[in-house]
Design an enzyme around this catalytic site. Structure first.
Site, PDB file in Angstrom:
ATOM      1  N   GLY A  15      -8.320  54.904 -18.648  1.00 42.28           N
ATOM      2  CA  GLY A  15      -6.906  54.988 -18.279  1.00 42.28           C
ATOM      3  C   GLY A  15      -6.024  54.027 -19.043  1.00 42.28           C
ATOM      4  CE  LYS A  16      -8.218  52.835 -24.722  1.00 37.91           C
ATOM      5  NZ  LYS A  16      -9.226  53.776 -24.192  1.00 37.91           N
ATOM      6  CE  LYS A  38      -5.227  55.756 -28.742  1.00 37.50           C
ATOM      7  NZ  LYS A  38      -6.003  55.249 -27.595  1.00 37.50           N
ATOM      8  CB  ALA A 119      -9.746  54.088 -30.149  1.00 39.60           C
ATOM      9  CG  ASN A 177      -6.415  54.019 -13.903  1.00 39.90           C
ATOM     10  OD1 ASN A 177      -5.491  54.343 -13.171  1.00 39.90           O
ATOM     11  ND2 ASN A 177      -6.957  54.853 -14.768  1.00 39.90           N
ATOM     12  CD  GLN A 178      -8.875  55.632  -6.132  1.00 41.02           C
ATOM     13  OE1 GLN A 178      -7.857  55.062  -5.750  1.00 41.02           O
ATOM     14  NE2 GLN A 178      -9.665  56.299  -5.304  1.00 41.02           N
ATOM     15  CG  LEU A 208      -1.013  57.731  -8.996  1.00 44.07           C
ATOM     16  CD1 LEU A 208      -0.146  57.144 -10.103  1.00 44.07           C
ATOM     17  CD2 LEU A 208      -0.293  57.610  -7.652  1.00 44.07           C
TER      18      LEU A 208
END
Length: 226
Positions: A15-16, A38, A119, A177-178, A208
């Site tokens: 989840g970056k 990125k 990455a 981060n779920q 979410l």
């Protein structure tokens, strides 16, 4: 003075980008000028403008300043595989020094906060002798670790944090981060990470159904970054 951070994850799909976009939104809400890069992406679609990566496009939408795509994502590979393998298949070679030069050029724009998203995880090879994490070391940027909350995350997070520090970088913070709606003993895992990781927790992003930068930003605290 502008603050720059390198964002890494415990794994691919930790989840970056979700967290990076949330951090950028939180900064925007504080009227801060932001840039996100990125440098290397794998898993791109061919467009009339050339190869484009979805994560890079999301970062471009979330940051407040405008940069050309080639500056945000200078190295793009079509197949979703390790960058050094994709580069070898295409007969290309990318170095940390070259990437650092591109990043420094982009960051010359006047801004308050910038994120450089890696990455995969911390130990992703860039070529046959360098890791992409070397970019954070070359640019002397503190690191934010995104922990994808799933079975095995404690081992992944602690090993990654250990490697970051051992390599000579500073772990500035981490975000849980779920990545799935259900995880056994979720709260206990969060508490273990808070007790064990040698950096402040910048937030816990719940599962979410619809990813929205503002919804993610609600669960983040960027004050320690500023």
């Amino acid at each position: 003075m502008a603050k720059t951070y390198f964002v890494t994850g415990t794994d691919t799909d930790a989840g970056k980008t979700v967290v990076s976009c949330g951090l950028l939104e939180a900064a925007r809400q504080k009227q801060l000028q932001t840039i996100a890069l990125k440098p290397v992406s794998a898993g791109c679609e061919m467009t009339p403008e050339g190869l484009c990566n979805g994560d890079a496009m999301n970062l471009m939408e979330a940051m407040t300043l405008e940069l050309p795509y080639a500056q945000v994502n200078p190295v793009a590979f079509q197949p979703p595989i390790a960058p050094h393998i994709a580069a070898k298949e295409e007969g290309r070679r990318t170095t940390v020094d070259w990437l650092a030069g591109i990043c420094r050029g982009a960051l010359m724009r006047k801004h308050d906060l910038s994120l450089i998203e890696g990455a995969g995880g911390w130990k992703v090879p860039l070529n046959n002798r360098e890791m992409l994490s070397g970019l954070a070391l070359e640019m002397n940027t503190p690191v934010i670790l995104v922990v994808g909350m799933k079975l095995g995350c404690l081992n992944h997070a602690l090993l990654t944090a250990e490697a970051i520090v051992r390599d000579g970088a500073r772990l500035a913070g981490w975000v849980a981060n779920q990545v799935a709606p259900d995880m056994n003993h979720y709260e206990e895992n969060i508490q273990t990470l808070k007790d064990s990781l040698p950096a402040p927790c910048l937030g816990v992003v719940p599962w979410l159904e619809t990813l929205d930068n503002r919804a993610v930003a609600e669960h983040l605290d960027i004050e320690p970054m500023l």
